[in-house]
Design a protein around this motif. Structure first.
Motif, short mmCIF file in Angstrom:
data_model
loop_
_atom_site.label_atom_id
_atom_site.label_comp_id
_atom_site.label_asym_id
_atom_site.label_seq_id
_atom_site.Cartn_x
_atom_site.Cartn_y
_atom_site.Cartn_z
N SER A 66 56.11 39.36 60.31
CA SER A 66 57.56 39.28 60.16
C SER A 66 58.23 40.64 60.31
CB SER A 66 57.91 38.69 58.79
OG SER A 66 57.36 39.50 57.75
N CYS A 69 57.70 41.49 64.66
CA CYS A 69 58.41 40.68 65.64
C CYS A 69 59.51 39.89 64.91
CB CYS A 69 57.45 39.72 66.35
SG CYS A 69 56.13 40.53 67.27
N PHE A 70 60.74 40.19 65.24
CA PHE A 70 61.85 39.49 64.58
C PHE A 70 63.11 39.62 65.44
CE2 PHE A 70 61.63 43.81 63.03
CZ PHE A 70 62.95 44.25 63.07
N ASP A 72 67.40 40.10 65.11
CA ASP A 72 68.56 40.36 64.26
C ASP A 72 69.76 40.59 65.16
OD1 ASP A 72 68.22 42.88 65.30
OD2 ASP A 72 67.62 43.83 63.42
N PHE A 203 55.47 35.33 70.46
CA PHE A 203 56.83 35.50 69.96
C PHE A 203 57.84 35.48 71.10
CE2 PHE A 203 60.32 38.46 68.97
CZ PHE A 203 60.87 37.84 67.86
N ASN A 207 61.16 33.01 72.20
CA ASN A 207 62.52 33.56 72.23
C ASN A 207 63.07 33.81 73.63
OD1 ASN A 207 63.41 34.41 69.24
ND2 ASN A 207 61.20 34.75 69.46
#
Length: 318
Positions: A66, A69-70, A72, A203, A207
């Motif tokens: 977390s 790779c995220f 925002d 990931f 996305n």
């Protein structure tokens, strides 16, 4: 240091910058901003451009999924592990990648061969991509290709160690163990980078939906990563086999030395016993007045020493 690149007709080209990069408007025109060991003014400039605070080194090195790779308000964040040679060994370096619709920002604290090669190819007009997302995919693709080259180099070095251990006589086995330890460490670092790349690709596939070209390339990279993972497993098995073989040969050599000392002790034990018997200082010893007593004692010592040697030789223990 900050380097700027733009996408011109689907080709990555470097934007010439004289001295330090402090032009915010020039940075806004770049499609790729590569920050290598950015100074505090450069970090503040990037923070202004992104409207968020840049991640610190400790944040980049976090191992939780977390934290690596995220998504925002600044964009898609991917903290990816890269391989870098350092003092004859390989080390892992984390690169923070921030993907936005209009640009890609990479932040790193160490010089990495993958980025040097990418800059060289960009100067020659050999890097093609349609958008910043495609550039990130290209970076991951080149990263995996370089890992493949490194794995092949490790395999070649391991073949040399294998020849040294299994075929050469009187080889330096302790030196071979040192080489295998370095190869095992490098192979482990490569496997760690490949596992991290698998996570990054999974990931990005979640996305970057709706971009078929990027998705297909990412799946091809994933297949290459799985192949390399199998190769690293093979290298681990071979290193373990050679390590066990080397330790076995060292034990054989040590046993041979102990065997030599044991046989020498057995051979010299009977003559020592004879010499001890005739070296006693009693008043009444029959051989003291015997004219042939001295030659007899010497002959008996030679015979008692030769007899065990002949016996061991006949048994094939020598």
């Amino acid at each position: 240091m900050i380097r700027l690149f733009t996408i011109d007709q689907s080709i990555i080209r470097e934007i010439p910058v004289a001295g330090a990069t402090d032009d915010l408007e020039l940075m806004r025109t770049a499609h790729w901003i590569d920050a290598h060991e950015p100074t505090e003014p450069e970090r503040e400039l990037l923070s202004t451009l992104l409207s968020v605070e840049l991640p610190e080194s400790d944040d980049v090195e976090e191992i939780e999924a977390s934290a690596r790779c995220f998504v925002d308000q600044a964009g898609i964040h991917v903290h990816s592990l890269f391989l870098a040679p350092q003092e004859g060994r390989h080390v892992t370096v984390t690169v923070a990648c921030i993907l936005q619709n209009e640009r890609l920002i990479t932040i790193r604290e160490d010089d990495i061969a993958d980025f040097r090669l990418l800059r060289l190819r960009a100067r020659r007009g050999q890097v093609s991509c349609s958008d910043p997302a495609g550039l990130l995919v290209t970076i991951l693709e080149q990263k995996v290709e370089n890992h493949a080259d490194t794995v092949e180099d490790l395999h070649r070095q391991l073949e040399e160690v294998s020849h040294l251990v299994l075929e050469e006589k009187d080889s330096e086995l302790y030196q071979a163990i040192s080489k295998m330890a370095r190869l095992e460490d490098s192979n482990g670092k490569i496997r760690l980078c490949l596992m991290d790349t698998q996570r990054d690709i999974s990931f990005l596939l979640r996305n970057l939906k709706g971009r078929p070209a990027h998705e297909e390339t990412l799946r091809e990279i994933m297949r290459d990563v799985e192949t390399l993972m199998s190769h690293t497993t093979f290298l681990f098995d071979k290193i373990n086999f050679l390590m066990d073989s080397t330790q076995g040969f060292i034990n054989i050599r040590q046993n041979q030395i102990i065997k030599t000392f044991s046989i020498a002790a057995v051979v010299f034990l009977p003559p020592t016993l004879v010499a001890s018997a005739y070296g006693m200082n009693f008043s009444h010893m029959p051989e003291l007045e015997w004219l042939l007593g001295y030659p007899w004692a010497l002959g008996l010592m030679l015979l008692s020493g030769f007899a065990p040697y002949w016996f061991f030789k006949r048994k094939g223990w020598l």
